[in-house]
Design a protein around this motif. Structure first.
Motif, PDB file in Angstrom:
ATOM      1  N   THR A 157       1.128  -1.088   0.819  1.00  0.00           N
ATOM      2  CA  THR A 157      -0.075  -0.096   0.161  1.00  0.00           C
ATOM      3  C   THR A 157       0.627   1.112   0.055  1.00  0.00           C
ATOM      4  N   GLY A 158       1.840   1.260   0.219  1.00  0.00           N
ATOM      5  CA  GLY A 158       2.783   1.524   0.133  1.00  0.00           C
ATOM      6  C   GLY A 158       2.965   2.552   1.932  1.00  0.00           C
ATOM      7  N   LYS A 159       3.301   1.677   2.878  1.00  0.00           N
ATOM      8  CA  LYS A 159       3.010   2.332   3.865  1.00  0.00           C
ATOM      9  C   LYS A 159       4.437   1.556   4.322  1.00  0.00           C
ATOM     10  N   LEU A 160       5.196   2.768   4.758  1.00  0.00           N
ATOM     11  CA  LEU A 160       6.153   2.571   5.143  1.00  0.00           C
ATOM     12  C   LEU A 160       6.865   2.527   6.828  1.00  0.00           C
ATOM     13  N   TYR A 161       7.904   1.428   6.847  1.00  0.00           N
ATOM     14  CA  TYR A 161       8.220   0.676   8.361  1.00  0.00           C
ATOM     15  C   TYR A 161       9.448   1.613   8.211  1.00  0.00           C
ATOM     16  N   PHE A 162       9.958   2.370  10.037  1.00  0.00           N
ATOM     17  CA  PHE A 162      10.583   2.304   9.999  1.00  0.00           C
ATOM     18  C   PHE A 162      11.492   1.829  10.776  1.00  0.00           C
ATOM     19  N   ILE A 163      12.912   0.562  11.177  1.00  0.00           N
ATOM     20  CA  ILE A 163      13.352  -0.260  12.385  1.00  0.00           C
ATOM     21  C   ILE A 163      14.357   0.784  12.700  1.00  0.00           C
ATOM     22  N   VAL A 164      14.464   1.028  13.836  1.00  0.00           N
ATOM     23  CA  VAL A 164      15.626   2.265  14.494  1.00  0.00           C
ATOM     24  C   VAL A 164      16.536   1.992  15.764  1.00  0.00           C
ATOM     25  N   ALA A 165      17.666   2.673  16.043  1.00  0.00           N
ATOM     26  CA  ALA A 165      18.255   2.145  17.272  1.00  0.00           C
ATOM     27  C   ALA A 165      18.021   3.281  18.194  1.00  0.00           C
ATOM     28  N   ASN A 166      18.495   3.082  19.355  1.00  0.00           N
ATOM     29  CA  ASN A 166      18.959   4.155  19.720  1.00  0.00           C
ATOM     30  C   ASN A 166      17.450   4.494  21.208  1.00  0.00           C
ATOM     31  N   PRO A 167      16.524   4.181  21.060  1.00  0.00           N
ATOM     32  CA  PRO A 167      16.611   2.942  21.698  1.00  0.00           C
ATOM     33  C   PRO A 167      15.262   2.232  20.379  1.00  0.00           C
ATOM     34  N   PHE A 168      15.694   0.817  20.415  1.00  0.00           N
ATOM     35  CA  PHE A 168      14.982   0.104  19.018  1.00  0.00           C
ATOM     36  C   PHE A 168      13.921   0.131  19.316  1.00  0.00           C
ATOM     37  N   ARG A 169      13.120   1.209  17.862  1.00  0.00           N
ATOM     38  CA  ARG A 169      12.080   0.936  17.442  1.00  0.00           C
ATOM     39  C   ARG A 169      11.090   0.509  15.927  1.00  0.00           C
ATOM     40  N   CYS A 170      10.217   0.634  16.010  1.00  0.00           N
ATOM     41  CA  CYS A 170       9.407   0.225  14.438  1.00  0.00           C
ATOM     42  C   CYS A 170       8.098   1.173  14.608  1.00  0.00           C
ATOM     43  N   PHE A 171       8.519   2.670  13.773  1.00  0.00           N
ATOM     44  CA  PHE A 171       7.070   3.551  13.586  1.00  0.00           C
ATOM     45  C   PHE A 171       7.012   2.845  12.329  1.00  0.00           C
ATOM     46  N   SER A 172       5.748   3.744  12.276  1.00  0.00           N
ATOM     47  CA  SER A 172       5.060   3.229  10.515  1.00  0.00           C
ATOM     48  C   SER A 172       5.476   4.942   9.956  1.00  0.00           C
ATOM     49  N   TYR A 173       5.083   4.572   8.688  1.00  0.00           N
ATOM     50  CA  TYR A 173       4.507   6.694   8.266  1.00  0.00           C
ATOM     51  C   TYR A 173       4.002   5.725   7.083  1.00  0.00           C
ATOM     52  N   SER A 174       2.822   6.854   7.299  1.00  0.00           N
ATOM     53  CA  SER A 174       2.138   6.281   5.729  1.00  0.00           C
ATOM     54  C   SER A 174       2.222   8.540   5.010  1.00  0.00           C
ATOM     55  N   SER A 175       1.738   9.746   4.092  1.00  0.00           N
ATOM     56  CA  SER A 175       1.697  10.501   3.921  1.00  0.00           C
ATOM     57  C   SER A 175       0.530  11.194   5.082  1.00  0.00           C
ATOM     58  N   GLY A 176      -0.870  10.521   5.009  1.00  0.00           N
ATOM     59  CA  GLY A 176      -2.152  10.954   5.105  1.00  0.00           C
ATOM     60  C   GLY A 176      -1.884  11.003   7.275  1.00  0.00           C
ATOM     61  N   ASN A 177      -1.467   9.933   7.302  1.00  0.00           N
ATOM     62  CA  ASN A 177      -1.330   9.765   8.545  1.00  0.00           C
ATOM     63  C   ASN A 177       0.117  10.105   9.547  1.00  0.00           C
ATOM     64  N   GLY A 178       0.989   9.854   8.485  1.00  0.00           N
ATOM     65  CA  GLY A 178       2.335  10.514   9.302  1.00  0.00           C
ATOM     66  C   GLY A 178       3.129   9.574  10.397  1.00  0.00           C
ATOM     67  N   PHE A 179       4.081   9.787  11.383  1.00  0.00           N
ATOM     68  CA  PHE A 179       4.831   8.772  12.500  1.00  0.00           C
ATOM     69  C   PHE A 179       3.064   8.004  13.244  1.00  0.00           C
ATOM     70  N   ARG A 180       3.402   6.771  13.418  1.00  0.00           N
ATOM     71  CA  ARG A 180       3.131   5.811  14.670  1.00  0.00           C
ATOM     72  C   ARG A 180       4.304   4.993  14.549  1.00  0.00           C
ATOM     73  N   LEU A 181       3.905   5.305  16.288  1.00  0.00           N
ATOM     74  CA  LEU A 181       5.216   3.897  17.079  1.00  0.00           C
ATOM     75  C   LEU A 181       4.385   3.197  17.056  1.00  0.00           C
ATOM     76  N   ILE A 182       4.613   1.756  16.557  1.00  0.00           N
ATOM     77  CA  ILE A 182       4.566   0.277  15.933  1.00  0.00           C
ATOM     78  C   ILE A 182       5.179  -0.205  17.160  1.00  0.00           C
ATOM     79  N   CYS A 183       6.757   0.115  17.834  1.00  0.00           N
ATOM     80  CA  CYS A 183       6.095  -1.138  19.166  1.00  0.00           C
ATOM     81  C   CYS A 183       7.863  -0.504  19.064  1.00  0.00           C
ATOM     82  N   GLU A 184       7.800  -1.086  20.456  1.00  0.00           N
ATOM     83  CA  GLU A 184       9.349  -0.814  20.955  1.00  0.00           C
ATOM     84  C   GLU A 184       9.995  -1.373  22.136  1.00  0.00           C
ATOM     85  N   MET A 185      11.687  -2.133  21.696  1.00  0.00           N
ATOM     86  CA  MET A 185      12.222  -2.847  22.097  1.00  0.00           C
ATOM     87  C   MET A 185      12.742  -2.494  23.568  1.00  0.00           C
ATOM     88  N   ASN A 186      12.091  -1.940  24.723  1.00  0.00           N
ATOM     89  CA  ASN A 186      12.355  -1.629  26.390  1.00  0.00           C
ATOM     90  C   ASN A 186      13.867  -2.713  26.486  1.00  0.00           C
TER      91      ASN A 186
END
Length: 198
Positions: A157-186
């Motif tokens: 669908t064109g939704k992006l998922y960013f996996i980032v470090a410091n801390p380790f998290r996963c964000f989804s992104y779409s032009s209509g909804n912007g960024f949303r935190l999906i999970c964080e590896m506490n």
């Protein structure tokens, strides 16, 4: 390093399997018969490098390949090469590609050498104009540091998922909804990791 190598082995295994297939594959469904053809391309056909790290197909049907020596676009007949030298790309080693819901190509660069590691820089190409600009200019309010991005994944669908470090998290992104935190590896917050291990 283990996950990066495991990913590379899957790609190599897939490519080896495709090379062993016959020139045409016959498939059948309830509605019709299909003939699937395969072709091999290399530097002799204007592919920028024998090392292809990633690839995807855009909405217009073009195939894009990230290689050690630049970004290749294939139109079904010939390749077009984008490099640091002939466009405004940050570097030539492209190790990951993703496509968003606005038909923009996200170009993730790798470190020099033989390793499959990211260098902390991402450019975004508007596929209509082929204009390239940094991620921070395309999306100014990033909820994380660009250099901490380990991987970008896009779905159909064109939704992006960013996996980032410091801390380790996963964000989804779409032009209509912007960024949303999906999970964080506490549990990993206080553990020192090199993001290139992932």
């Amino acid at each position: 390093m283990q996950l990066a190598y495991r990913h590379s082995y899957h790609v190599i295994l897939l490519l080896c399997c495709l090379c062993l297939l016959p020139e045409k594959i016959y498939a059948q469904s309830d509605e019709a018969n299909y003939i699937i053809s395969k072709k091999s391309f290399s530097v002799e056909n204007e592919l920028a490098s024998r090392e292809v790290f990633c690839g995807l197909q855009d909405k217009d049907g073009f195939l894009w390949f990230g290689t050690r020596n630049g970004l290749n676009r294939f139109d079904g007949q010939k390749f077009k090469l984008f490099t640091k030298q002939n466009s405004s790309m940050f570097d030539n080693k492209v190790v990951h590609l993703a496509l968003d819901d606005q038909n923009r190509l996200y170009i993730h660069y790798g470190l020099p050498g033989w390793q499959y590691a990211f260098n902390g820089r991402i450019d975004v190409m508007d596929l209509k104009t082929q204009k390239i600009e940094p991620l921070s200019k395309t999306i100014p309010q990033l909820p994380f540091n660009e250099k901490d991005i380990c991987k970008i994944i896009s779905d159909k669908t064109g939704k992006l998922y960013f996996i980032v470090a410091n801390p380790f998290r996963c964000f989804s992104y779409s032009s209509g909804n912007g960024f949303r935190l999906i999970c964080e590896m506490n549990k990993w917050k206080n553990v020192k990791h090199n993001i290139n291990e992932f």
